[in-house]
Design an enzyme around this catalytic site. Structure first.
Site, PDB file in Angstrom:
ATOM      1  N   HIS A  60       0.853  -1.193   0.000  1.00 10.78           N
ATOM      2  CA  HIS A  60       0.000   0.000   0.000  1.00 10.78           C
ATOM      3  C   HIS A  60       0.886   1.240   0.000  1.00 10.78           C
ATOM      4  O   HIS A  60       2.107   1.134   0.164  1.00 10.78           O
ATOM      5  CB  HIS A  60      -0.965   0.015   1.204  1.00 10.78           C
ATOM      6  CG  HIS A  60      -0.347   0.316   2.519  1.00 10.78           C
ATOM      7  ND1 HIS A  60       0.399  -0.609   3.221  1.00 10.78           N
ATOM      8  CD2 HIS A  60      -0.361   1.436   3.278  1.00 10.78           C
ATOM      9  CE1 HIS A  60       0.810  -0.070   4.361  1.00 10.78           C
ATOM     10  NE2 HIS A  60       0.366   1.177   4.410  1.00 10.78           N
ATOM     11  N   HIS A  62       0.877   5.687   1.036  1.00  6.57           N
ATOM     12  CA  HIS A  62       0.245   6.898   1.553  1.00  6.57           C
ATOM     13  C   HIS A  62       0.877   8.062   0.821  1.00  6.57           C
ATOM     14  O   HIS A  62       2.098   8.093   0.610  1.00  6.57           O
ATOM     15  CB  HIS A  62       0.477   7.066   3.051  1.00  6.57           C
ATOM     16  CG  HIS A  62      -0.111   5.978   3.877  1.00  6.57           C
ATOM     17  ND1 HIS A  62      -1.471   5.808   4.023  1.00  6.57           N
ATOM     18  CD2 HIS A  62       0.472   4.988   4.592  1.00  6.57           C
ATOM     19  CE1 HIS A  62      -1.694   4.774   4.795  1.00  6.57           C
ATOM     20  NE2 HIS A  62      -0.530   4.250   5.148  1.00  6.57           N
ATOM     21  N   TYR A 148      11.816   4.126   0.564  1.00  7.86           N
ATOM     22  CA  TYR A 148      10.715   4.502  -0.331  1.00  7.86           C
ATOM     23  C   TYR A 148       9.843   5.575   0.305  1.00  7.86           C
ATOM     24  O   TYR A 148       8.629   5.442   0.391  1.00  7.86           O
ATOM     25  CB  TYR A 148       9.884   3.264  -0.685  1.00  7.86           C
ATOM     26  CG  TYR A 148      10.741   2.075  -1.045  1.00  7.86           C
ATOM     27  CD1 TYR A 148      11.501   2.073  -2.218  1.00  7.86           C
ATOM     28  CD2 TYR A 148      10.833   0.979  -0.196  1.00  7.86           C
ATOM     29  CE1 TYR A 148      12.316   0.996  -2.530  1.00  7.86           C
ATOM     30  CE2 TYR A 148      11.638  -0.100  -0.512  1.00  7.86           C
ATOM     31  CZ  TYR A 148      12.375  -0.075  -1.678  1.00  7.86           C
ATOM     32  OH  TYR A 148      13.178  -1.139  -1.990  1.00  7.86           O
TER      33      TYR A 148
END
Length: 175
Positions: A60, A62, A148
């Site tokens: 996932h 954000h 990342y």
């Protein structure tokens, strides 16, 4: 069928959570980070937006971004990012009959979660949340160790110290 309503705020700043369809693809996003970065670049060239903060987890991500004045279209930007990333991957994931019928890949959840940022305090708390997310999920002990994340951009610009949020006994602190 649910009636999803999106906020249309021209020039707005938004926090997003975007998930893979199946969390069993435990490392897909980080294993293909170059394809994801390229998809963001392509989307920004097609319809500009400013990425304020981002952290990509294995399954996932954000992101906090600001739209240009007069532009309220988050959905087409996410569609471009998701489809661009999916096209960069080899075929082979499981797909439902519905997805096959709609000629959709089985990579991403269709929807994304969004929150409109209401003020500077809200913005700062979401930036902190994004940068702390790899620690929260146990991927690293120190936020700066997650490769990342836009945290590195903040450190390089002198906006945050390299040891930001490293002491678990202290609250998040700004430079």
């Amino acid at each position: 069928m649910p009636n999803y309503r999106r906020l249309w705020v021209p020039g707005g700043t938004f926090f997003f959570t975007v998930n893979l369809l199946e969390r069993r693809h435990k490392r897909l996003l980080v294993e293909h980070i170059d394809g994801l970065r390229a998809s963001f670049r392509d989307a920004r060239r097609a319809k500009s937006f400013d990425v304020i903060a981002i952290a990509v987890m294995p399954e996932h991500l954000h992101c906090l971004w600001r739209l240009p004045e007069g532009d309220a279209d988050n959905a087409s930007r996410w569609a471009r990012i998701k489809s661009g990333f999916s096209r960069r991957l080899p075929l082979g994931e499981r797909r439902s009959d519905v997805r096959i019928g709609k000629r959709e890949r089985g990579i991403w959840q269709r929807r994304f979660w969004e929150h409109m940022i209401v003020d500077e305090e809200d913005c700062q708390s979401h930036i902190d949340y994004i940068h702390l997310n790899p620690v929260k999920h146990g991927y690293v002990r120190r936020a700066v160790d997650w490769p990342y994340s836009s945290l590195h951009r903040y450190v390089a610009a002198g906006q945050l110290p390299v040891d930001w949020a490293c002491d678990p006994g202290l609250s998040v602190r700004r430079a």
